[in-house]
Design an enzyme around this catalytic site. Structure first.
Site, PDB file in Angstrom:
ATOM      1  N   ASP A 104      38.138-118.499 -23.445  1.00 29.24           N
ATOM      2  CA  ASP A 104      37.537-119.263 -24.544  1.00 29.24           C
ATOM      3  C   ASP A 104      36.800-120.486 -24.018  1.00 29.24           C
ATOM      4  O   ASP A 104      37.427-121.424 -23.540  1.00 29.24           O
ATOM      5  CB  ASP A 104      38.637-119.694 -25.519  1.00 29.24           C
ATOM      6  CG  ASP A 104      38.101-120.480 -26.700  1.00 29.24           C
ATOM      7  OD1 ASP A 104      36.925-120.282 -27.053  1.00 29.24           O
ATOM      8  OD2 ASP A 104      38.861-121.287 -27.260  1.00 29.24           O
ATOM      9  N   ASP A 298      30.238-120.483 -27.298  1.00 28.97           N
ATOM     10  CA  ASP A 298      31.681-120.309 -27.433  1.00 28.97           C
ATOM     11  C   ASP A 298      32.045-118.836 -27.332  1.00 28.97           C
ATOM     12  O   ASP A 298      31.852-118.067 -28.277  1.00 28.97           O
ATOM     13  CB  ASP A 298      32.135-120.884 -28.776  1.00 28.97           C
ATOM     14  CG  ASP A 298      33.628-120.754 -29.001  1.00 28.97           C
ATOM     15  OD1 ASP A 298      34.341-120.361 -28.053  1.00 28.97           O
ATOM     16  OD2 ASP A 298      34.081-121.044 -30.123  1.00 28.97           O
TER      17      ASP A 298
END
Length: 510
Positions: A104, A298
């Site tokens: 992430d 992201d």
């Protein structure tokens, strides 16, 4: 996976798959032009088997014989897809306990399940690790989707398909969660790769990659290849996977011309979006709309998320240009699927989507483009006769997020040492029927947009100042109210009597 109050950013770079004489890389930070020399005089294959160091002018292949970094060993070290996330295997504790950890770039904590949960098969048992040490601090993180709480600790970790060596890492042991672990996932924790500013409970908690760079001495660069484009999010087949390369970029994973965009600030990987196009049509919005309140890259977010006004403009433009005019509103907001007879494809009904990013030469931009095969996500074969798709774009209340829907079309280099992000065209998977599903082009003039398109963003330190100020004001009000209760300031009515109706405190409480 962005926090609920923030947005992520990234940068892209391209270079030839079989070797190019000059490449430009950039990564999340302020942009800085640099050259990465892969000249024909360099024996690339042997060089990739040793550690990388920075030569002061950019990323270079080094000759450190310690073998800290072996890029080829890291190729295909990810599994997963955009619907379920991309994860890497880690060994945590002493003796090692193997867990799959979600990659992430939109958060900064390294957190692992440390208690049973109905949606995970196993967890990190801190009592079985001789090297685990609790710090006694509690920690919790709220993401765009899901939250967790637990305790902070420190332990040793190693990556079977990562840099050689064991690293001492800050670990958040997740003891409770809500909406974080989901049905069908195959990971038991999250690897936040963003900057210390996003770390919880505060920036003193050193993030994972910062520790890797410091302890193993590798360059402050990582690159990400995600190969799940076009796969069904509910498929039970083997995950497509990808690669997380720590310490640099693996030349065999990309091709094309190199472009890079500056990282505006070291928290998320925040970039500057100049405009969006649907097909050949410019949405013609003020460029600040695209960056309100930030634009980030992201990997933990599945979709391309757009600010509400931008999302509405995209849907309107697609509807105008599409050959199908009667889509239900539920398709656009993600509550309904669009289905075709098995074997038919909807690609011809939908246009390309293009995002223009600021180049290091601020008077120029470059364009990354994804075809409908990327943003129309195959979900499931409902009854054996239908192929169904989900719209891979959604509205966002807290900024533009370039998620896996877009990232799967590119090999993304996060050059933290030079504060820039590079998108490269993938050699790997973003091809269907011989047609590339993503494109990158430039340069284009940025003279038609503002010199600064970044939206006004409330940074987290400022949010803390505002919060404490409001708390102080509330405290003062409470003190005043208590004083008024203890020492009531009464006034007489016209008749000279003191009544409850004349009490200021009573009226305030009402």
């Amino acid at each position: 996976m962005a926090y609920s109050t923030s947005v992520s950013i990234w940068a892209l770079a391209l270079s030839l798959c079989l070797g190019v004489s000059k490449c430009y890389f950039s990564i999340p930070m302020k942009i800085y032009p640099g050259k990465y020399n892969f000249s024909s005089a360099v024996d690339v294959a042997p060089a990739r088997k040793v550690a990388l160091t920075s030569d002061g002018n950019g990323l270079s292949l080094a000759s450190d014989p310690t073998g800290t970094v072996n890029f080829l060993d890291m190729v295909n070290n990810l599994q997963g897809d955009s619907g379920r996330g991309y994860y890497i295997e880690m060994s945590i504790g002493t003796p090692g306990q193997k867990l799959n950890i979600l990659v992430d770039t939109g958060s900064s904590n390294f957190a692992v399940a440390a208690a049973p949960h109905p949606f995970i098969t196993h967890y990190f048992n801190t009592a079985l690790s001789d090297s685990y040490v609790s710090t006694g601090r509690t920690v919790g993180v709220r993401y765009t989707q899901g939250t967790w709480e637990g305790e902070l600790g420190v332990d040793r970790i190693s990556l079977p398909n990562g840099p050689n060596g064991t690293i001492i890492i800050n670990i958040a042991a997740i003891l409770s969660s809500d909406g974080f672990f989901l049905p069908g996932i195959n990971w038991q924790g999250i690897l936040g790769l963003a900057y210390p500013m996003l770390a919880r409970p505060d920036s003193s908690v050193e993030p994972f990659f910062n520790s890797v760079v410091q302890q193993l001495g590798i360059p402050d660069i990582f690159s990400l290849q995600m190969c799940g484009a076009g796969l069904s999010a509910s498929s039970t087949s083997d995950p497509a996977g990808g690669s997380l390369i720590m310490g640099g970029a693996e030349p065999s994973l990309y091709r094309g011309t190199v472009w890079y965009t500056p990282i505006l600030e070291e928290w998320y990987y925040q970039v500057e979006v100049l405009k969006l196009e649907v097909g050949e049509q410019n949405l013609d919005l003020d460029c600040r709309e695209y960056n309100m309140d930030k634009a980030i890259v992201d990997s933990g977010t599945t979709l391309l998320r757009l600010p509400v006004n931008v999302f509405n403009a995209v849907v309107e433009a697609i509807t105008r240009s599409s050959l199908i005019q009667d889509f239900s509103s539920g398709f656009w907001d993600g509550t309904k699927l669009a289905c075709w007879m098995k074997g038919e494809t909807p690609w011809r009904f939908f246009p390309k989507l293009s995002i223009y990013l600021r180049a290091t030469n601020t008077s120029q931009s470059f364009r990354i483009t994804i075809l409908p095969q990327m943003y129309l996500q195959t979900i499931t074969d409902v009854d054996g006769t239908l192929d169904c798709f989900r719209f891979g774009v959604s509205s966002s209340a807290n900024g533009l997020v370039i998620g896996a829907t877009v990232m799967e079309g590119f090999y993304v280099v996060f050059d933290r040492a030079r504060r820039c992000v590079d998108p490269f065209i993938l050699c790997c998977p973003a091809v269907s029927g011989g047609v590339a599903l993503s494109e990158i082009a430039g340069p284009f003039s940025a003279a038609d947009v503002a010199a600064d398109c970044s939206g006004w963003t409330v940074r987290e330190p400022l949010l803390w100042v505002i919060s404490y100020t409001l708390m102080a004001v509330c405290g003062m009000v409470l003190v005043i109210l208590l004083l008024l209760l203890i020492l009531p300031c009464r006034r007489r009515s016209r008749s000279g009597e003191i009544t409850d109706e004349s009490s200021l405190v009573r009226h305030r409480i009402k």
